[in-house]
Design a protein around this motif. Structure first.
Motif, PDB file in Angstrom:
ATOM      1  N   UNK A   1       0.809  -1.231   0.000  1.00 47.46           N
ATOM      2  CA  UNK A   1       0.000   0.000   0.000  1.00 47.46           C
ATOM      3  C   UNK A   1       0.837   1.274   0.000  1.00 47.46           C
ATOM      4  N   UNK A   2       2.061   1.191  -0.460  1.00 49.82           N
ATOM      5  CA  UNK A   2       2.976   2.337  -0.536  1.00 49.82           C
ATOM      6  C   UNK A   2       3.383   2.884   0.838  1.00 49.82           C
ATOM      7  N   UNK A   3       2.990   2.164   1.910  1.00 51.48           N
ATOM      8  CA  UNK A   3       3.351   2.652   3.246  1.00 51.48           C
ATOM      9  C   UNK A   3       3.910   1.558   4.160  1.00 51.48           C
ATOM     10  N   UNK A   4       4.132   0.372   3.622  1.00 50.03           N
ATOM     11  CA  UNK A   4       4.655  -0.721   4.444  1.00 50.03           C
ATOM     12  C   UNK A   4       5.365  -1.722   3.545  1.00 50.03           C
ATOM     13  N   UNK A   5       5.985  -2.715   4.175  1.00 53.51           N
ATOM     14  CA  UNK A   5       6.670  -3.760   3.433  1.00 53.51           C
ATOM     15  C   UNK A   5       8.174  -3.678   3.582  1.00 53.51           C
TER      16      UNK A   5
ATOM     17  N   UNK B   1       9.426   7.200  -4.443  1.00 61.00           N
ATOM     18  CA  UNK B   1       9.537   5.740  -4.407  1.00 61.00           C
ATOM     19  C   UNK B   1      10.011   5.210  -5.760  1.00 61.00           C
ATOM     20  N   UNK B   2       9.442   5.757  -6.833  1.00 56.60           N
ATOM     21  CA  UNK B   2       9.856   5.343  -8.173  1.00 56.60           C
ATOM     22  C   UNK B   2      11.306   5.730  -8.439  1.00 56.60           C
ATOM     23  N   UNK B   3      11.713   6.887  -7.962  1.00 58.92           N
ATOM     24  CA  UNK B   3      13.115   7.285  -8.086  1.00 58.92           C
ATOM     25  C   UNK B   3      14.028   6.284  -7.381  1.00 58.92           C
TER      26      UNK B   3
ATOM     27  N   UNK C   1      -2.160  10.309   0.865  1.00 54.98           N
ATOM     28  CA  UNK C   1      -0.889  10.448   1.593  1.00 54.98           C
ATOM     29  C   UNK C   1       0.283  10.049   0.702  1.00 54.98           C
ATOM     30  N   UNK C   2       0.279   8.855   0.087  1.00 58.27           N
ATOM     31  CA  UNK C   2       1.401   8.538  -0.797  1.00 58.27           C
ATOM     32  C   UNK C   2       1.346   9.231  -2.161  1.00 58.27           C
TER      33      UNK C   2
ATOM     34  N   UNK D   1       9.060   4.909   1.976  1.00 55.77           N
ATOM     35  CA  UNK D   1       7.618   4.713   2.033  1.00 55.77           C
ATOM     36  C   UNK D   1       6.907   5.956   2.553  1.00 55.77           C
ATOM     37  N   UNK D   2       5.599   6.013   2.310  1.00 58.71           N
ATOM     38  CA  UNK D   2       4.762   7.056   2.897  1.00 58.71           C
ATOM     39  C   UNK D   2       4.622   6.773   4.398  1.00 58.71           C
ATOM     40  N   UNK D   3       4.489   7.799   5.216  1.00 61.90           N
ATOM     41  CA  UNK D   3       4.300   9.211   4.866  1.00 61.90           C
ATOM     42  C   UNK D   3       5.598   9.992   4.669  1.00 61.90           C
TER      43      UNK D   3
END
Length: 294
Positions: free
Chosen positions: A77-81, A116-118, A203-204, A107-109
């Motif tokens: 979810x762009x905020x964990x992992x 992230x893509x960078x 947020x992300x 990751x967000x926030x």
């Protein structure tokens, strides 16, 4: 929440750790793991000691030829992992003759999706520059991801600007393996705000529609895009099923080499958990795409 395009991976963490302990006793892993390699210069603004790291998994069996390389980008979810959860992907790929690179990214926030893509592009750049030292072929780099990670993989494969900004003359990605991808068209998704709690994705992704479009692979795919494998669970979230079908249609329209596979009965998280078993359909088709000789 059946309409969310991502899901916390806590259950996956426990499942993965349990398999780790069981499997380390039951299996002699034919691979070597080199952990916590920093892929961004520490002097770079925004450097993160933990998130700018990757792991490399090498096949133990020696080869006179350089092996294909798969860079795996985790979801969450762009905020964990974390790369540490997906050790089984690295092990399974290495066991089948592929040099695997499993990455972390910010990751967000703390950052938004463009950063992230960078990060992911910098990890691919590091791979191109250094993977020969680990037996990998820098001219055969493929990206793979699940959920949010698959969306990032698709973005890197279709938008060359992430590499041109790094001074890389040509996009080094030769193909993409997208496992139940999220974020293929966040421009459309966030404009609609059709599901409960969709505000969380501001947020992300931020609140600028131009950014939503800029980070959506749907608007970057072209006739020049590399081959893609697209896997979608038969019981995944409706938003993922819908955007994946639209992405498939665009690949068809543009004549991009691809293969679309619907896996009956699979929900979103089991779509990545199945990668623990080396004989699943994703690995079968992946090995053909990357051209491994094992």
């Amino acid at each position: 929440m059946p309409h969310r395009i991502g899901k916390p991976v806590l259950g996956l963490v426990f499942f993965s750790m349990a398999l780790l302990f069981v499997s380390d006793y039951a299996v002699a892993w034919p691979s070597k793991r080199i952990s916590d390699i920093t892929y961004v210069n520490p002097s770079t603004p925004g450097f993160d000691t933990e998130r700018h790291q990757l792991d490399v998994y090498q096949p133990s069996r020696k080869s006179t030829e350089k092996r294909p390389v798969v860079v795996f980008i985790h979801g969450g979810s762009w905020n964990s992992g974390s790369k540490n959860i997906y050790w089984f992907v690295g092990r399974r790929l290495a066991k089948q003759g592929v040099v695997a690179v499993i990455i972390n990214y910010r990751l967000a926030p703390n950052v938004e999706v463009p950063a992230m893509a960078d990060d992911a592009a910098r990890a691919v750049q590091w791979t191109q520059q250094h993977i020969a030292d680990y037996g990998g072929d820098p001219d055969r780099i493929f990206v793979m991801g699940h959920s949010a990670g698959a969306g990032l993989a698709a973005l890197l494969a279709t938008d060359n600007t992430y590499f041109s900004r790094l001074g890389v003359a040509a996009n080094p990605i030769k193909g993409a393996i997208l496992d139940d991808p999220a974020g293929l068209d966040m421009y459309d998704y966030l404009k609609k705000m059709a599901y409960p709690n969709d505000e969380q994705y501001l947020i992300p992704f931020g609140k600028n529609p131009d950014v939503w479009r800029a980070v959506s692979p749907m608007y970057h795919v072209s006739k020049a895009s590399p081959p893609m494998l697209l896997f979608v669970g038969g019981r995944t979230y409706p938003s993922i099923a819908s955007s994946s079908e639209q992405f498939r249609q665009k690949l068809v329209e543009l004549g991009v080499q691809h293969e679309f596979t619907l896996i009956p009965g699979k929900k979103h998280i089991p779509m990545v958990l199945q990668l623990f078993w080396k004989h699943n359909v994703i690995y079968q088709k992946l090995l053909k795409l990357v051209g491994t000789t094992r």
